[in-house]
Structure formats: C-alpha cells, structure tokens
Design an enzyme around this catalytic site. Sequence first.
Site, PDB file in Angstrom:
ATOM      1  N   LYS A  46       0.800  -1.196   0.000  1.00  0.00           N
ATOM      2  CA  LYS A  46       0.000   0.000   0.000  1.00  0.00           C
ATOM      3  C   LYS A  46       0.851   1.271   0.000  1.00  0.00           C
ATOM      4  O   LYS A  46       0.456   2.290  -0.516  1.00  0.00           O
ATOM      5  CB  LYS A  46      -0.880   0.040   1.256  1.00  0.00           C
ATOM      6  CG  LYS A  46      -1.690  -1.192   1.500  1.00  0.00           C
ATOM      7  CD  LYS A  46      -2.361  -1.085   2.896  1.00  0.00           C
ATOM      8  CE  LYS A  46      -2.958  -2.398   3.261  1.00  0.00           C
ATOM      9  NZ  LYS A  46      -3.428  -2.371   4.679  1.00  0.00           N
ATOM     10  N   GLY A  47       2.023   1.203   0.644  1.00  0.00           N
ATOM     11  CA  GLY A  47       2.790   2.408   0.948  1.00  0.00           C
ATOM     12  C   GLY A  47       3.072   3.322  -0.238  1.00  0.00           C
ATOM     13  O   GLY A  47       3.077   4.540  -0.108  1.00  0.00           O
ATOM     14  N   ASP A 102       8.078   3.267  -2.370  1.00  0.00           N
ATOM     15  CA  ASP A 102       8.236   4.329  -1.371  1.00  0.00           C
ATOM     16  C   ASP A 102       9.646   4.295  -0.785  1.00  0.00           C
ATOM     17  O   ASP A 102      10.331   5.298  -0.716  1.00  0.00           O
ATOM     18  CB  ASP A 102       7.175   4.216  -0.265  1.00  0.00           C
ATOM     19  CG  ASP A 102       7.001   2.794   0.279  1.00  0.00           C
ATOM     20  OD1 ASP A 102       7.759   1.883  -0.122  1.00  0.00           O
ATOM     21  OD2 ASP A 102       6.102   2.598   1.118  1.00  0.00           O
ATOM     22  N   ASP A 105      14.440  -1.179   1.450  1.00  0.00           N
ATOM     23  CA  ASP A 105      15.208  -1.498   2.649  1.00  0.00           C
ATOM     24  C   ASP A 105      16.025  -2.761   2.363  1.00  0.00           C
ATOM     25  O   ASP A 105      17.103  -2.676   1.787  1.00  0.00           O
ATOM     26  CB  ASP A 105      14.236  -1.660   3.811  1.00  0.00           C
ATOM     27  CG  ASP A 105      14.923  -1.883   5.147  1.00  0.00           C
ATOM     28  OD1 ASP A 105      16.131  -1.666   5.232  1.00  0.00           O
ATOM     29  OD2 ASP A 105      14.240  -2.274   6.110  1.00  0.00           O
ATOM     30  N   ASP A 161       4.341   3.467   6.811  1.00  0.00           N
ATOM     31  CA  ASP A 161       3.552   3.195   8.019  1.00  0.00           C
ATOM     32  C   ASP A 161       4.370   2.564   9.128  1.00  0.00           C
ATOM     33  O   ASP A 161       5.453   2.020   8.910  1.00  0.00           O
ATOM     34  CB  ASP A 161       2.408   2.231   7.685  1.00  0.00           C
ATOM     35  CG  ASP A 161       2.923   0.807   7.427  1.00  0.00           C
ATOM     36  OD1 ASP A 161       3.792   0.645   6.549  1.00  0.00           O
ATOM     37  OD2 ASP A 161       2.485  -0.127   8.132  1.00  0.00           O
ATOM     38  N   ARG A 167       0.561   6.748   7.740  1.00  0.00           N
ATOM     39  CA  ARG A 167       0.692   6.884   6.286  1.00  0.00           C
ATOM     40  C   ARG A 167       0.205   8.246   5.807  1.00  0.00           C
ATOM     41  O   ARG A 167       0.655   8.747   4.781  1.00  0.00           O
ATOM     42  CB  ARG A 167      -0.145   5.818   5.561  1.00  0.00           C
ATOM     43  CG  ARG A 167       0.326   4.396   5.715  1.00  0.00           C
ATOM     44  CD  ARG A 167      -0.404   3.521   4.692  1.00  0.00           C
ATOM     45  NE  ARG A 167      -0.394   2.107   5.024  1.00  0.00           N
ATOM     46  CZ  ARG A 167       0.601   1.274   4.723  1.00  0.00           C
ATOM     47  NH1 ARG A 167       1.660   1.715   4.096  1.00  0.00           N
ATOM     48  NH2 ARG A 167       0.537  -0.003   5.044  1.00  0.00           N
TER      49      ARG A 167
HETATM   50  P1  IMP Z   1      12.163  -4.462   1.764  1.00  0.00           P
HETATM   51  O1  IMP Z   1      13.003  -3.590   0.871  1.00  0.00           O
HETATM   52  O2  IMP Z   1      11.727  -5.738   1.093  1.00  0.00           O
HETATM   53  O3  IMP Z   1      12.816  -4.709   3.095  1.00  0.00           O
HETATM   54  O4  IMP Z   1      10.805  -3.749   2.112  1.00  0.00           O
HETATM   55  C1  IMP Z   1      10.566  -2.403   1.896  1.00  0.00           C
HETATM   56  C2  IMP Z   1       9.279  -2.090   2.580  1.00  0.00           C
HETATM   57  O5  IMP Z   1       9.498  -2.099   3.986  1.00  0.00           O
HETATM   58  C3  IMP Z   1       8.786  -0.700   2.237  1.00  0.00           C
HETATM   59  O6  IMP Z   1       7.948  -0.714   1.104  1.00  0.00           O
HETATM   60  C4  IMP Z   1       8.088  -0.314   3.521  1.00  0.00           C
HETATM   61  O7  IMP Z   1       6.765  -0.784   3.517  1.00  0.00           O
HETATM   62  C5  IMP Z   1       8.859  -1.035   4.606  1.00  0.00           C
HETATM   63  N1  IMP Z   1       9.884  -0.167   5.234  1.00  0.00           N
HETATM   64  C6  IMP Z   1      11.221  -0.263   5.206  1.00  0.00           C
HETATM   65  N2  IMP Z   1      11.824   0.688   5.937  1.00  0.00           N
HETATM   66  C7  IMP Z   1      10.825   1.421   6.451  1.00  0.00           C
HETATM   67  C8  IMP Z   1      10.788   2.579   7.317  1.00  0.00           C
HETATM   68  O8  IMP Z   1      11.808   3.164   7.746  1.00  0.00           O
HETATM   69  N3  IMP Z   1       9.543   3.033   7.621  1.00  0.00           N
HETATM   70  C9  IMP Z   1       8.396   2.465   7.171  1.00  0.00           C
HETATM   71  N4  IMP Z   1       8.386   1.394   6.363  1.00  0.00           N
HETATM   72  C10 IMP Z   1       9.596   0.872   6.021  1.00  0.00           C
HETATM   73 MG    MG Z   2       4.992  -1.081   5.188  1.00  0.00          MG
END
Ligand code: IMP
Ligand code: MG
Length: 183
Positions: A46-47, A102, A105, A161, A167
């Site tokens: 959703k983000g 968004d 990570d 979020d 959000r």
């Molecule tokens: P990843 O890259 O697979 O670890 O996931 C990324 C997702 O983790 C993003 O789309 C966010 O939903 C969430 N995420 C990672 N870091 C943050 C943060 O600092 N605040 C809020 N959501 C985060």
């Molecule tokens: Mg999230």
Amino acid sequence: MNNELEKDIERIVYSQDDIASMVEKLGAELSRDYAGKNPLLIVVLKGSVVMAADLMRSLSINCEIDFMIVSSYAGAKSRGSIDIIQDLRTDIARRDVIIVEDIIDSGVTLFSLKNLLESRSPNSVKICTLLDKPSGRKAEITADYIGGVVGNGFIVGYGLDYNEKYRNLSYIGMLKQSVYSHK
Ligand code: IMP
Ligand code: MG
C-alpha cells in the site's frame, strides 16, 4: 506537533517541500528517459500509493498505472519467492515497466518482484524509489531512479507506516522510539 499523529514524531526528516522537489526531480528524469514510450507504472500496495499519485502528476509524458499486492515468504529458506495476492490487470509484454516504490530497505520483495515481471517479456523493467536505505540491503538490487538516501532509523509518513498508521502524514518523520518500544 501536538495532534494525535504528530505527537509520535521525533523530528521531520523530509518536509512537504523536500518531498515535492524529490518527486519533481524524479518526474523530470522519467519524462526525459521515457518520452514517446508510454511506460506502465506498477505500484505495489500500500505504501507506494501516495508517492505514485504525485509522481504520475509530475510526468509530462503519457503513462499508465496498475497495482499489485504481494507478500514475501517469511521463511529464510524461500528467499526469492513471493506470493501474489493481487496481480496486474495489464499484459506487460513489450511494455516499458517502472516499479514505483516508497522505500527500499532489504530489497528482498523487490528482487523477487523484478524477476517475476522480467519473466513476462516486458521491453524493460526499472525501479523508481522515493527513498533508499542501503544499510538494510539483503538482496542484490539497486534502484534506477532514487529521490533520496536515508540512514537506519524508522521513518513514517507520506505512505510509510508503522503498524498501518502514520501513512497520512504529509511529511516524512522519524518515529519516536517510545512508540515502538512501548507496544
Ligand atoms: P524491503 O526492501 O523488502 O525490506 O521492504 C521495503 C518495505 O518495507 C517498504 O515498502 C516499507 O513498507 C517497509 N519499510 C522499510 N523501511 C521502512 C521505514 O523506515 N519506515 C516504514 N516502512 C519501512
Ligand atoms: Mg509497510
């Protein structure tokens, strides 16, 4: 900062104006690189929906938009696999696809998603993210378009979020530690 949302924010990381300039810069780059190509923006719910709504309005070229819901497997063994909860409505064969994020990570979900989309014979698949958190990276993935780079802390707002909340903040802020150590 004294309403029920803002009382949980330690400090502002990116103001509304900062975000607007980042999105505008990304929009200008995409408009230059995709002129005449009618790219398909893919939004992973959703983000990213907040970012995508602004990004598409910063494009001066034709584009289309579609949405997906995915969830990554929790088990460490199945790294590289995702479940599609809701798939695209659009056939992406021969299309120029831009995944709109968004924040990246670990990059694990995105890594699998990119592989999945590439198996559907698109012309190209690129990633456009508002924010990059390189310190969290576990999968080998780099975004092609990046608005800004952030450090370790947990940030919320502008689509991001914590437990589905915050959000709807119009800026991006650092969440107070007391909020997540509390619960
Ligand atoms: P990843 O890259 O697979 O670890 O996931 C990324 C997702 O983790 C993003 O789309 C966010 O939903 C969430 N995420 C990672 N870091 C943050 C943060 O600092 N605040 C809020 N959501 C985060
Ligand atoms: Mg999230």
